[in-house]
Design a protein around this motif. Structure first.
Motif, PDB file in Angstrom:
ATOM      1  N   UNK A  83      44.495  51.110  67.117  1.00 40.07           N
ATOM      2  CA  UNK A  83      44.805  51.313  65.703  1.00 40.07           C
ATOM      3  C   UNK A  83      43.860  52.357  65.135  1.00 40.07           C
ATOM      4  N   UNK A  84      44.140  52.866  63.926  1.00 43.93           N
ATOM      5  CA  UNK A  84      43.192  53.779  63.284  1.00 43.93           C
ATOM      6  C   UNK A  84      41.792  53.171  63.204  1.00 43.93           C
ATOM      7  N   UNK A  85      40.812  54.008  63.410  1.00 40.24           N
ATOM      8  CA  UNK A  85      39.420  53.555  63.398  1.00 40.24           C
ATOM      9  C   UNK A  85      39.098  52.815  62.098  1.00 40.24           C
ATOM     10  N   UNK A  86      38.495  51.654  62.235  1.00 47.76           N
ATOM     11  CA  UNK A  86      38.091  50.864  61.087  1.00 47.76           C
ATOM     12  C   UNK A  86      39.141  49.906  60.571  1.00 47.76           C
ATOM     13  N   UNK A  87      40.342  49.931  61.164  1.00 43.71           N
ATOM     14  CA  UNK A  87      41.420  49.034  60.725  1.00 43.71           C
ATOM     15  C   UNK A  87      41.679  48.018  61.823  1.00 43.71           C
ATOM     16  N   UNK A  88      41.590  46.736  61.494  1.00 50.66           N
ATOM     17  CA  UNK A  88      41.780  45.701  62.513  1.00 50.66           C
ATOM     18  C   UNK A  88      42.981  44.815  62.239  1.00 50.66           C
ATOM     19  N   UNK A  89      43.882  45.274  61.361  1.00 49.86           N
ATOM     20  CA  UNK A  89      45.078  44.498  61.055  1.00 49.86           C
ATOM     21  C   UNK A  89      46.264  44.913  61.911  1.00 49.86           C
ATOM     22  N   UNK A  90      47.434  44.422  61.517  1.00 45.29           N
ATOM     23  CA  UNK A  90      48.683  44.734  62.213  1.00 45.29           C
ATOM     24  C   UNK A  90      49.095  46.166  61.884  1.00 45.29           C
ATOM     25  N   UNK A  91      49.546  46.919  62.891  1.00 42.27           N
ATOM     26  CA  UNK A  91      50.103  48.244  62.649  1.00 42.27           C
ATOM     27  C   UNK A  91      51.615  48.190  62.839  1.00 42.27           C
ATOM     28  N   UNK A  92      52.299  49.223  62.366  1.00 49.05           N
ATOM     29  CA  UNK A  92      53.757  49.212  62.303  1.00 49.05           C
ATOM     30  C   UNK A  92      54.316  50.581  62.661  1.00 49.05           C
ATOM     31  N   UNK A  93      55.581  50.585  63.089  1.00 51.93           N
ATOM     32  CA  UNK A  93      56.387  51.795  63.094  1.00 51.93           C
ATOM     33  C   UNK A  93      57.623  51.466  62.280  1.00 51.93           C
ATOM     34  N   UNK A  94      57.819  52.196  61.185  1.00 53.80           N
ATOM     35  CA  UNK A  94      58.802  51.754  60.211  1.00 53.80           C
ATOM     36  C   UNK A  94      58.387  50.383  59.703  1.00 53.80           C
ATOM     37  N   UNK A  95      59.328  49.456  59.704  1.00 53.80           N
ATOM     38  CA  UNK A  95      59.013  48.089  59.287  1.00 53.80           C
ATOM     39  C   UNK A  95      58.695  47.172  60.456  1.00 53.80           C
ATOM     40  N   UNK A  96      58.754  47.697  61.662  1.00 54.50           N
ATOM     41  CA  UNK A  96      58.565  46.845  62.840  1.00 54.50           C
ATOM     42  C   UNK A  96      57.101  46.792  63.254  1.00 54.50           C
ATOM     43  N   UNK A  97      56.582  45.599  63.528  1.00 52.61           N
ATOM     44  CA  UNK A  97      55.211  45.490  64.043  1.00 52.61           C
ATOM     45  C   UNK A  97      55.070  46.229  65.366  1.00 52.61           C
ATOM     46  N   UNK A  98      53.899  46.789  65.575  1.00 54.12           N
ATOM     47  CA  UNK A  98      53.618  47.558  66.777  1.00 54.12           C
ATOM     48  C   UNK A  98      52.269  47.117  67.331  1.00 54.12           C
ATOM     49  N   UNK A  99      52.173  47.013  68.629  1.00 56.97           N
ATOM     50  CA  UNK A  99      50.951  46.549  69.274  1.00 56.97           C
ATOM     51  C   UNK A  99      49.809  47.541  69.105  1.00 56.97           C
ATOM     52  N   UNK A 100      48.592  47.009  68.993  1.00 58.98           N
ATOM     53  CA  UNK A 100      47.394  47.850  69.056  1.00 58.98           C
ATOM     54  C   UNK A 100      46.522  47.452  70.242  1.00 58.98           C
TER      55      UNK A 100
END
Length: 258
Positions: A83-100
């Motif tokens: 995920x982007x540095x400093x972010x530890x939450x859920x990431x997405x592509x569009x509205x769909x959750x995406x693995x980090x």
């Protein structure tokens, strides 16, 4: 909605990390020099962004955008899938959750975290047929084997770089709505090609002047389109399932020639 130079996005039922992930992705790209809308405010239910006034595309800003995109990719990421540095939450592509989940190798990451999860959704939705599925799975197995790994360090990707997320403004290109993560730089370029981008040849020329593309990159475009096509097959019908199948067959063909 937009007013007074502010564009506000909100929606009922959004995941608590949805807008925060967008803000984190924009900040991560901006730190590497990519023009993005300013984020005025973000919380669990909404995000307020600078409204971008769009102009007509042109060759010179396209070349500048390509060179800047190469620099953003070269700014790097902590690993394939991060995920982007400093972010530890859920990431997405569009509205769909995406693995980090981070992997040591690009191919393993790409197949396991970016293609197969969306392929399963597409199969369950009836958008990928039982005839198409074995070829797509074989392509994923091939990619995961590492045969396409090339030793390049993880790139800092926009992650959803289709034409609709590339805004042409008076000061040059501004990008929006990232699905930012660490990946392979050719994936962003393949996304630009998938749905068409104005002055794409100029974008690519600017990119290549800043960080030359590896030989054979054009042949690998279908490989790097497996992810966006799987995402679209999951949500937008069997036409994308057929396109995903064609990209898988092309990937298998590339593998045979590698």
């Amino acid at each position: 909605m937009s007013s007074d130079g502010v564009f506000r996005k909100h929606g009922p039922g959004a995941h608590r990390d949805f807008y925060r992930a967008e803000a984190a992705g924009l900040a991560w790209l901006a730190r590497a020099g990519m023009p993005v809308p300013r984020v005025y405010r973000v919380d669990a239910g909404s995000i307020e962004l600078e409204r971008i006034t769009e102009t007509a595309p042109d060759a010179a800003p396209a070349r500048a955008f390509g060179a800047r995109l190469a620099a953003v990719h070269d700014a790097g990421a902590d690993g394939f899938g991060c995920a982007p540095e400093g972010f530890d939450g859920q990431i997405f592509i569009g509205r769909r959750p995406m693995s980090s989940t981070v992997h040591a190798g690009w191919g393993e990451f790409y197949a396991i975290e970016r293609v197969l999860p969306f392929l399963r959704i597409a199969v369950d939705a009836g958008h990928v047929t039982s005839r198409q599925l074995p070829d797509i799975e074989r392509a994923c197995t091939l990619v995961a084997s590492g045969v396409f790994d090339d030793g390049e360090a993880p790139a800092r990707l926009h992650g959803d770089l289709w034409n609709g997320n590339v805004l042409w403004a008076a000061g040059g290109v501004v990008v929006i709505d990232p699905a930012a993560h660490g990946g392979h730089r050719e994936t962003d370029l393949a996304m630009l090609a998938l749905f068409g981008c104005p002055y794409l040849d100029d974008v690519l020329a600017g990119y290549d002047s800043a960080h030359p593309l590896r030989p054979g990159w054009r042949d690998r475009v279908p490989l790097h389109q497996l992810h966006p096509l799987a995402v679209h097959a999951a949500g937008y019908g069997s036409g994308y399932g057929r396109a995903l199948h064609r990209a898988a067959l092309a990937t298998l063909d590339i593998g045979e020639r590698t």
